[in-house]
Scaffold this active site. Sequence first.
Site, PDB file in Angstrom:
ATOM      1  CB  CYS A   3     -22.414  -0.004  19.813  1.00 21.05           C
ATOM      2  SG  CYS A   3     -21.684  -0.334  21.252  1.00 21.05           S
ATOM      3  CB  CYS A  14     -15.854  -0.520  18.010  1.00 22.58           C
ATOM      4  SG  CYS A  14     -16.012  -2.285  18.269  1.00 22.58           S
ATOM      5  CB  CYS A  87     -19.600  -6.524  23.414  1.00 23.86           C
ATOM      6  SG  CYS A  87     -18.817  -6.142  21.892  1.00 23.86           S
ATOM      7  CB  CYS A 333      -2.782  -8.722  11.978  1.00 30.48           C
ATOM      8  SG  CYS A 333      -1.254  -8.900  12.938  1.00 30.48           S
TER       9      CYS A 333
END
Length: 374
Positions: A3, A14, A87, A333
């Site tokens: 990236c 990230c 992105c 989660c």
Amino acid sequence: MQCDYYDAGVCRSCTLMGRPYPLQLSGRVQHVRDLLAAAGDVTWLPPVESPEADYRNKAKMVVGGTAEEPTIGLLDRTGRAVDIRGCGVCTPGVRAVLPVLAEFIGTAGLTPYDVAARRGELKYLLVTDSPDGRVMVRFVLRSQEALPRLRKHLPALLRRLPQLEVVSANLLPEHKAVVEGDREVVLTEASTLPMRVGDHVLHLRPQSFFQTNTTVAAALYRQARAWTQELGPASVWDLYCGVGGFALHCAGEDRDVVGVETSPEAVASARLSAREAGLARVRFEVGDAGSFARAAPDVPELVVVNPPRRGLGAQLGRWLEASRVRHVLYSSCNATTLASDLAAMPSLRPRVARVLDMFPQTAHQEVAVLLERD
């Protein structure tokens, strides 16, 4: 995954970017297993992998700069607006609309909100991409001042982006660290975005929650359905049901399913999906999960829970522990709060579990656990 934004130090959202994907996944699996080790012997199914890139079906983008030269992305640690419209973890469908939306901001004269000065109108762009290539765009505004300009220029935007299914304005007048306000103004004829996931089309309204990774969400629902078919319950509750993904996938001809969710918008979407699927024995109610459970005259054979990151909460956890519910399917989660909830429900022992990699390039994890009463 490589990236440019990460390599340049522009975006570090990230946190695991650059680490080989197999190491990311094995680290997440080990972290979850360590957290749940105290719960006893668990059969761990192989983890569900995700594409490393192009997986996020929803982008929450801060709008900065000027109307003529807007940035679409985030605020850095100093509060400076940074553009990350390319992105790589967002789906190609999300990335495709962002340059056109940037032009539209100037055309419609939508002044980006200046956080430090507390002036301007456009705070965020919220973009959701469906598996069929349809898109929802929400403009988060400080006031109604820009609504006439949005409406005036919307036909031209729809001609530029024929894939737009739903366009709305969300009003967030307060200066606080939230992404959206309570009031939504839908500007298109359509008010729901159809999200084809697994065997069902789930209808997503502007203020409804939906899993960020469509591919892994489908695997999660398949796993829930497989466990439900194995157990064969006559009755199921889906608590924190959202737009109904678990309830719809766990339905059966001889099974009564009830979904409970606090969001009226999500319940309206779930009811529409159930009607379209012809599931007469599936119904949805607006309400608090804990209050619903405590007030019910009887208990189901299976309870599905998919709580927010904070977990079940003490009241629902105590109710489940004291109830006669034989099986609980817990989709989490946040494995830390999952471990706390399991510790508070010692009569419900984890039997089988699976990590599903919903958020590659980050330390977040999704885990599904089937609990059985001792």
